[in-house]
Enzyme design. Structure first.
Site, PDB file in Angstrom:
ATOM      1  N   MET A 118       0.850  -1.178   0.000  1.00 34.03           N
ATOM      2  CA  MET A 118       0.000   0.000   0.000  1.00 34.03           C
ATOM      3  C   MET A 118       0.898   1.244   0.000  1.00 34.03           C
ATOM      4  O   MET A 118       1.847   1.305  -0.761  1.00 34.03           O
ATOM      5  CB  MET A 118      -0.979  -0.025   1.171  1.00 34.03           C
ATOM      6  N   SER A 119       0.640   2.228   0.841  1.00 32.34           N
ATOM      7  CA  SER A 119       1.343   3.509   0.712  1.00 32.34           C
ATOM      8  C   SER A 119       2.763   3.516   1.249  1.00 32.34           C
ATOM      9  O   SER A 119       3.453   4.539   1.133  1.00 32.34           O
ATOM     10  CB  SER A 119       0.520   4.624   1.366  1.00 32.34           C
ATOM     11  N   VAL A 120       3.242   2.405   1.787  1.00 27.32           N
ATOM     12  CA  VAL A 120       4.684   2.288   2.002  1.00 27.32           C
ATOM     13  C   VAL A 120       5.387   2.409   0.646  1.00 27.32           C
ATOM     14  O   VAL A 120       6.542   2.834   0.560  1.00 27.32           O
ATOM     15  CB  VAL A 120       5.023   0.962   2.713  1.00 27.32           C
TER      16      VAL A 120
END
Length: 405
Positions: A118-120
Site C-alpha cells: 500500500m502507501s509504504v
C-alpha cells in the site's frame, strides 16, 4: 516489461476478483496474491548473490521482545505479543543495527512472500526520485510540467517537484477510502483496482483531470495522487519504465533477495502510490538503508547523504505546514518530508505507512528498524495503527542504541 495474466486459478476458485478483493474477509489473501489479480511488472533483485547481505532467520531475543510491555496511546497497557495478535498481523520483523532479533510469519506468508505495501510504496518511489536528483536528472525546485508536458494546463501546472514530495500541492483530492465517489476511489478505477464506471481508463488519463483548489506550496494534505505524479516523473526524467528503473537504481543495489513487483494499469503504467509488493526482509533492508544515510548493508551508496539527512531534518517550514493540516490533530508535533512520516517531534524516528496496517519503522538513534505487514479490516484503523507504532517505540526504547560495527 513483463506482465502476468489478468486472473489466476486460485483467485477464481476463491471467488476473489477486482470487485471484492478489498473486502475485509479477502484482504489477507489478496495482499499476498496481487500479481494473480492484476497485471504487474517485475522489479528485479540480485538473486542468489544478494543473499549474503541482510536479515535472515529469527534472532534469539524474539521471545523476550514479545514479552515487552507496550503503553498504548489511550493509556492502557499490553505486550508486544498482544499488539501483534490484536492487529491482524501477517508478518513482522525487528532489526537492531545489522542483527535480526525477530522475524515471524502468519497465515500464508513465508520469507519469500511478496506482500502489498500500500502507501509504504510512496517512500520507495520517493527514493527513486532521490536517486535521480542525485544524478542531476531531476531538480526539486522545477515545476513538474517541465518534465511532464502533459500536465501543462492541468491543476498541477506550477507545482514544484518538492511540493509533490511533501504533499503540498493545491490539488483538490479526497483521500476518503470509504467514500465510493472520492477521488482516491476514482484513481482505483483508473488503475484497474476497481470496476470501471466510465471515468479515466488509465492513470495518465486521470491525473491531468485533477483540479486546483488552492495555491501550490501551502499546508500539508495527504493525497495519493502526488506520488502517482512522482512515479510518472521518474519515467519521464529517466526515459525508462518505473519497474526497470527501480530495479537498476534501488532493488539491485539494495541487495534485495527477492524480486518485488508493481501492479500496472491497462497501459502498463505502475500504481505508484500503493501498488508495490515486496518481502518482509527486503523492506527491512530498505529501512536500514534509510537509517544508514543512504548506504545499503552491503556498503553500496544508493542515496546522497544530504537527501536522507533532509528527510529527517525536514524543510524550513515542514512542521508549520503539517500543523496547519488536519492530520496534525492526531499527530501533534508531527511532519511529513519526501513521502516519509514523522508522528511526533522526534527528529530521529521516521515511518513509512500504508493503509490496512503496513509499516516500516526507522529509528536512527537506536538503530532499530521494524517492519509490520497487516490486513486490518479498516483502511485507517484508529486503534491498530497507533498500537503498532507504540509497539515499535517500546521495542526501540528497550533495546537502546546499538554498538556500531
Amino acid at each position: 516489461m513483463e506482465e502476468n495474466s489478468m486472473m489466476g486459478t486460485a483467485s477464481e476458485q476463491l471467488g476473489i476478483s477486482v470487485r471484492n478483493w478489498q473486502e475485509p474477509g479477502n484482504l489477507a489473501w489478496s495482499f499476498l496474491h496481487m500479481d494473480e489479480l492484476f497485471p504487474s511488472a517485475v522489479i528485479r533483485a540480485g538473486g542468489a548473490a544478494a543473499s549474503s547481505a541482510g536479515p535472515s532467520g529469527v534472532g534469539p531475543g524474539a521471545r523476550r521482545l514479545k514479552e515487552l510491555t507496550v503503553t498504548l496511546p489511550d493509556g492502557s497497557v499490553d505486550t508486544v505479543a498482544g499488539v501483534l495478535a490484536g492487529t491482524n498481523t501477517d508478518a513482522w520483523l525487528v532489526m537492531h543495527s545489522r542483527e535480526v532479533l525477530a522475524e515471524e510469519y502468519f497465515g500464508g506468508m513465508d520469507a519469500g512472500t511478496r506482500h502489498l505495501l500500500m502507501s509504504v510504496s510512496k517512500s520507495v518511489v520517493s527514493s527513486v526520485v532521490g536517486v535521480l536528483v542525485g544524478q542531476g536528472k531531476i531538480d526539486t525546485a522545477r515545476p513538474v510540467e517541465h518534465y511532464i508536458p502533459e500536465l501543462v494546463g492541468s491543476g498541477y501546472q506550477g507545482a514544484t517537484v518538492r511540493d509533490l514530495l511533501d504533499m503540498r500541492s493545491g490539488i483538490r483530492f479526497s483521500e476518503e477510502y470509504l467514500d465510493p465517489s472520492s477521488e482516491v476511489r476514482q484513481l482505483d478505477e483508473a488503475v484497474g483496482w476497481a470496476p470501471a464506471r466510465g471515468g479515466a481508463a488509465t492513470l495518465k488519463e486521470f491525473l491531468p483531470t485533477l483540479e486546483l483548489a488552492r495555491e501550490h506550496g501551502g499546508h500539508f494534505e495527504y493525497r495519493s495522487c502526488e506520488t502517482d505524479v512522482l512515479g510518472w516523473l521518474c519515467e519521464a526524467a529517466s526515459g525508462r519504465p518505473f519497474a526497470e528503473l527501480a530495479s537498476e537504481v534501488l532493488w539491485l543495489r539494495l541487495g534485495a533477495r527477492h524480486d518485488a513487483f508493481i501492479t500496472v494499469d491497462s497501459s502498463g503504467t505502475g500504481m505508484f502510490d500503493g501498488g508495490i509488493c515486496a518481502t518482509l526482509g527486503d523492506m527491512a533492508l530498505f529501512g536500514a538503508m534509510i537509517r544508514d544515510g543512504g548506504v545499503s548493508l552491503g556498503g553500496e551508496r544508493l542515496l546522497d547523504t544530504a537527501w536522507v539527512d533532509d528527510i529527517f531534518a525536514g524543510g524550513p517550514d515542514s512542521a508549520e505546514a503539517f500543523a496547519a493540516g488536519k492530520e496534525s490533530e492526531g499527530m501533534p508535533g508531527g511532519r511529513y518530508r519526501s513521502q516519509f512520516w514523522f508522528l511526533s517531534d522526534d527528529p530521529d524516528t521516521a515511518y513509512c505507512l500504508g493503509i490496512h496496517g503496513q509499516m516500516v519503522y526507522i529509528n536512527r538513534r537506536t538503530g532499530v528498524v521494524g517492519v509490520k505487514f497487516s490486513s486490518t479490516a479498516l483502511p485507517v484503523d484508529p486503534v491498530a495503527g497507533p498500537a503498532a507504532a507504540a509497539m515499535f517505540e517500546a521495542i526501540s526504547a528497550a533495546l537502546g542504541p546499538a554498538t556500531k560495527p
